[in-house]
Design an enzyme around this catalytic site. Structure first.
Site, PDB file in Angstrom:
ATOM      1  N   LYS A  84     -16.190 -14.912   4.781  1.00 40.12           N
ATOM      2  CA  LYS A  84     -17.298 -14.020   5.139  1.00 40.12           C
ATOM      3  C   LYS A  84     -18.423 -14.089   4.112  1.00 40.12           C
ATOM      4  O   LYS A  84     -18.588 -13.203   3.285  1.00 40.12           O
ATOM      5  CB  LYS A  84     -16.771 -12.592   5.274  1.00 40.12           C
ATOM      6  CG  LYS A  84     -15.852 -12.428   6.474  1.00 40.12           C
ATOM      7  CD  LYS A  84     -15.212 -11.065   6.501  1.00 40.12           C
ATOM      8  CE  LYS A  84     -14.063 -10.977   5.520  1.00 40.12           C
ATOM      9  NZ  LYS A  84     -13.421  -9.682   5.416  1.00 40.12           N
ATOM     10  N   GLY A 114      -7.979  -8.630   0.783  1.00 39.60           N
ATOM     11  CA  GLY A 114      -6.701  -8.668   1.483  1.00 39.60           C
ATOM     12  C   GLY A 114      -6.113 -10.070   1.579  1.00 39.60           C
ATOM     13  O   GLY A 114      -4.927 -10.286   1.277  1.00 39.60           O
ATOM     14  N   ARG A 118       0.822  -1.217   0.000  1.00 38.65           N
ATOM     15  CA  ARG A 118       0.000   0.000   0.000  1.00 38.65           C
ATOM     16  C   ARG A 118       0.853   1.264   0.000  1.00 38.65           C
ATOM     17  O   ARG A 118       0.460   2.281  -0.568  1.00 38.65           O
ATOM     18  CB  ARG A 118      -0.934  -0.005   1.211  1.00 38.65           C
ATOM     19  CG  ARG A 118      -2.118  -0.908   0.995  1.00 38.65           C
ATOM     20  CD  ARG A 118      -3.021  -0.914   2.193  1.00 38.65           C
ATOM     21  NE  ARG A 118      -4.299  -1.517   1.874  1.00 38.65           N
ATOM     22  CZ  ARG A 118      -5.242  -1.744   2.752  1.00 38.65           C
ATOM     23  NH1 ARG A 118      -5.062  -1.435   4.022  1.00 38.65           N
ATOM     24  NH2 ARG A 118      -6.376  -2.289   2.384  1.00 38.65           N
TER      25      ARG A 118
HETATM   26  P1  ADP Z   1     -10.540 -11.713   1.464  1.00 40.36           P
HETATM   27  O1  ADP Z   1      -9.788 -11.027   2.586  1.00 40.36           O
HETATM   28  O2  ADP Z   1      -9.645 -12.065   0.326  1.00 40.36           O
HETATM   29  O3  ADP Z   1     -11.763 -10.970   1.057  1.00 40.36           O
HETATM   30  P2  ADP Z   1     -11.972 -13.393   3.314  1.00 40.36           P
HETATM   31  O4  ADP Z   1     -11.536 -12.499   4.438  1.00 40.36           O
HETATM   32  O5  ADP Z   1     -13.397 -13.413   2.947  1.00 40.36           O
HETATM   33  O6  ADP Z   1     -11.065 -13.117   2.025  1.00 40.36           O
HETATM   34  O7  ADP Z   1     -11.606 -14.887   3.646  1.00 40.36           O
HETATM   35  C1  ADP Z   1     -10.305 -15.316   3.955  1.00 40.36           C
HETATM   36  C2  ADP Z   1     -10.344 -16.357   5.035  1.00 40.36           C
HETATM   37  O8  ADP Z   1     -11.199 -17.430   4.674  1.00 40.36           O
HETATM   38  C3  ADP Z   1      -8.991 -16.977   5.301  1.00 40.36           C
HETATM   39  O9  ADP Z   1      -8.603 -16.669   6.621  1.00 40.36           O
HETATM   40  C4  ADP Z   1      -9.222 -18.474   5.129  1.00 40.36           C
HETATM   41  O10 ADP Z   1      -8.554 -19.252   6.081  1.00 40.36           O
HETATM   42  C5  ADP Z   1     -10.724 -18.592   5.311  1.00 40.36           C
HETATM   43  N1  ADP Z   1     -11.289 -19.803   4.702  1.00 40.36           N
HETATM   44  C6  ADP Z   1     -11.230 -20.179   3.415  1.00 40.36           C
HETATM   45  N2  ADP Z   1     -11.828 -21.374   3.238  1.00 40.36           N
HETATM   46  C7  ADP Z   1     -12.285 -21.756   4.441  1.00 40.36           C
HETATM   47  C8  ADP Z   1     -12.984 -22.901   4.921  1.00 40.36           C
HETATM   48  N3  ADP Z   1     -13.343 -23.892   4.105  1.00 40.36           N
HETATM   49  N4  ADP Z   1     -13.284 -22.964   6.233  1.00 40.36           N
HETATM   50  C9  ADP Z   1     -12.935 -21.969   7.058  1.00 40.36           C
HETATM   51  N5  ADP Z   1     -12.272 -20.849   6.675  1.00 40.36           N
HETATM   52  C10 ADP Z   1     -11.951 -20.760   5.390  1.00 40.36           C
HETATM   53  C1  3PG Z   2      -8.579  -1.727   4.913  1.00 43.64           C
HETATM   54  O1  3PG Z   2      -7.596  -2.216   5.474  1.00 43.64           O
HETATM   55  O2  3PG Z   2      -9.445  -2.408   4.336  1.00 43.64           O
HETATM   56  C2  3PG Z   2      -8.676  -0.221   4.834  1.00 43.64           C
HETATM   57  O3  3PG Z   2      -7.483   0.394   5.236  1.00 43.64           O
HETATM   58  C3  3PG Z   2      -9.862   0.285   5.623  1.00 43.64           C
HETATM   59  O4  3PG Z   2      -9.705  -0.015   6.985  1.00 43.64           O
HETATM   60  P1  3PG Z   2     -11.004  -0.133   7.914  1.00 43.64           P
HETATM   61  O5  3PG Z   2     -11.737  -1.384   7.470  1.00 43.64           O
HETATM   62  O6  3PG Z   2     -10.505  -0.192   9.322  1.00 43.64           O
HETATM   63  O7  3PG Z   2     -11.846   1.098   7.647  1.00 43.64           O
HETATM   64 MG    MG Z   3     -10.096 -10.977   4.698  1.00 46.06          MG
END
Ligand code: ADP
Ligand code: 3PG
Ligand code: MG
Length: 401
Positions: free
Chosen positions: A205, A358, A45
């Site tokens: 999520k 992320g 970033r």
């Molecule tokens: P991003 O940050 O790319 O949007 P998310 O935050 O939605 O992705 O999801 C990432 C998380 O999902 C990771 O920590 C991963 O371990 C978890 N994950 C992926 N598949 C599974 C699963 N089958 N069961 C539990 N957690 C999972």
């Molecule tokens: C992020 O890491 O997605 C951005 O920097 C925004 O952070 P925040 O979800 O704490 O607003």
């Molecule tokens: Mg994530």
């Protein structure tokens, strides 16, 4: 959903105005992951914002104030101080950067700054008014500059004082080069893309990604669903997911999405086989089975090998690919195969590939394929909201061409 993107693309950038001798305030997203000793785990970033800062210096800006948040502090808390990243900013810019402990300290620092000097302000979330888009804080930020630049794509879905309110009080309000690049790259994938267009979606999520699935059905030809996301879908069509992470209350929505996709001719692919374990942290049993035969009490943690083959074929047949959400618990080596295999397959294609999220960006980096993607977004939540078809607040307040 593309109207929003087209609107955001009309935003003016720093290249459309004259920054010469102007006081420029740049909202950046230096919210980088730090370890317990405050070492930076990933400085993408910061790196991605350097061209915007350099552009201002090269075009003779009078002074440059960098404003960012770091983490989610409750009030002033040195754990979240931007001092932890000051040296890295200096190193990447190749010049000294002053540090302002507070807004009040800024005027005297600015007075001593040479032409084109750069100052980093302490975490803007130390101010209560930041997150509720407070007028006084917005005004105080606005007073500091002639030109307000937003280059914080990662925070562009936040309607905060430094991402939104401030724009009202600056003479010029324009996008930085990163903000522009982000919107242009997403636009390439969503407005007039090379077809077929594929969305790969996964992660944990589900609730936060269902809207994305329903809105994106008009823009894609195929969807691969993996990760915990697919658990909920498999549960919704009647499979026994045993101890897997699912969101049962979303089953109805999932079925609705499958039905709408069918009606629109969008093909959705779900895992046909899966890797499951009895324990995530201390696995003593790991099994590969058809998705319909998950052993008692086990949880699904990755795609099975047949699914990897199937998903790979789909990837190879597409020309534009957007990926949001890992295919399994990729942080654990044993359960990273599905995600990493697809990353390698994607890297080997000539498709236009856009990575959002992320954890997805982190997974692709760990797979060693970051440089082989067409574009990796610096936004997590922001890229998700953009894909959902929303006009991001930070863009709303900037000047248009
Ligand atoms: P991003 O940050 O790319 O949007 P998310 O935050 O939605 O992705 O999801 C990432 C998380 O999902 C990771 O920590 C991963 O371990 C978890 N994950 C992926 N598949 C599974 C699963 N089958 N069961 C539990 N957690 C999972
Ligand atoms: C992020 O890491 O997605 C951005 O920097 C925004 O952070 P925040 O979800 O704490 O607003
Ligand atoms: Mg994530």
């Amino acid at each position: 959903m593309t109207e929003g993107i087209v609107l955001m693309q009309q935003t003016k950038s720093i290249k459309d105005i004259d920054v010469s001798n102007q006081r420029v305030l740049i909202r950046v997203d230096f919210n980088v992951p730090l370890d317990n000793e405050f070492n930076i785990n990933d400085d993408s970033r910061i790196r991605e914002t350097i061209p915007t800062i350099n552009y201002c210096i090269d075009h003779n800006a009078k002074s440059i104030i960098l404003v960012s948040h770091l983490g989610r502090p409750q009030g002033k808390d040195s754990t979240y101080s931007l001092k932890h990243i000051l040296r890295r900013v200096e190193r990447l810019l190749g010049r000294n950067v002053a540090f302002a402990e507070s807004l009040e300290a800024l005027p005297s620092i600015l007075a001593l700054l040479p032409q084109g000097g750069v100052v980093l302000l302490e975490n803007i979330r130390f101010y209560e008014g930041e997150e509720n888009n407070d007028t006084t804080l917005s005004q105080n930020l606005g007073k500091l500059c002639d030109v307000y630049v937003n280059d914080a794509f990662g925070a562009s879905h936040r309607k905060h004082a430094s991402t939104y309110g401030v724009a009202q009080y600056a003479t010029h309000k324009v996008a930085g080069l990163l903000l522009k690049r982000e919107i242009d790259c997403f636009s390439k994938a969503l407005t007039n893309p090379l077809k077929p267009v594929l969305l790969i979606v996964g992660g944990s999520k589900v609730s936060s990604k269902l809207t994305l699935l329903s809105t994106i059905l008009d823009s894609v030809d195929k969807i691969l669903i993996g990760g915990a996301m697919s658990n909920t879908f498999l549960h919704a069509i009647g499979y026994n997911m045993q101890s897997s992470l699912i969101e049962p209350h979303l089953a109805e929505d999932a079925v609705k999405i499958l039905r709408t996709a069918k009606a629109k001719g969008v093909k959705i692919y779900l895992p046909v086989d899966v890797v499951s374990t009895n324990n995530l942290k201390n696995p003593t049993e790991i099994k590969i089975t058809p998705a319909q035969d998950i052993p008692d009490g086990m949880m699904v943690v990755d795609l099975g090998p047949a699914t990897v083959k199937l998903f790979s074929q789909v990837i190879r047949a597409c020309e534009t690919i957007i990926w949001n959400g890992p295919m399994g618990v990729y942080e654990i080596d044993k359960f990273s195969r599905g995600t990493f295999s697809l990353a390698h397959v994607l890297a080997d294609t000539y498709a236009y590939s856009v990575i959002g999220g992320g954890d997805t960006a982190d997974a692709i980096d760990r797979a060693g394929e970051k440089d082989n993607m067409s574009f990796t977004s610096t936004g997590g939540g922001a890229s998700l909201e953009l894909l959902e078809g929303k006009v991001l607040p930070a863009f709303e307040v900037l000047e248009r061409k």
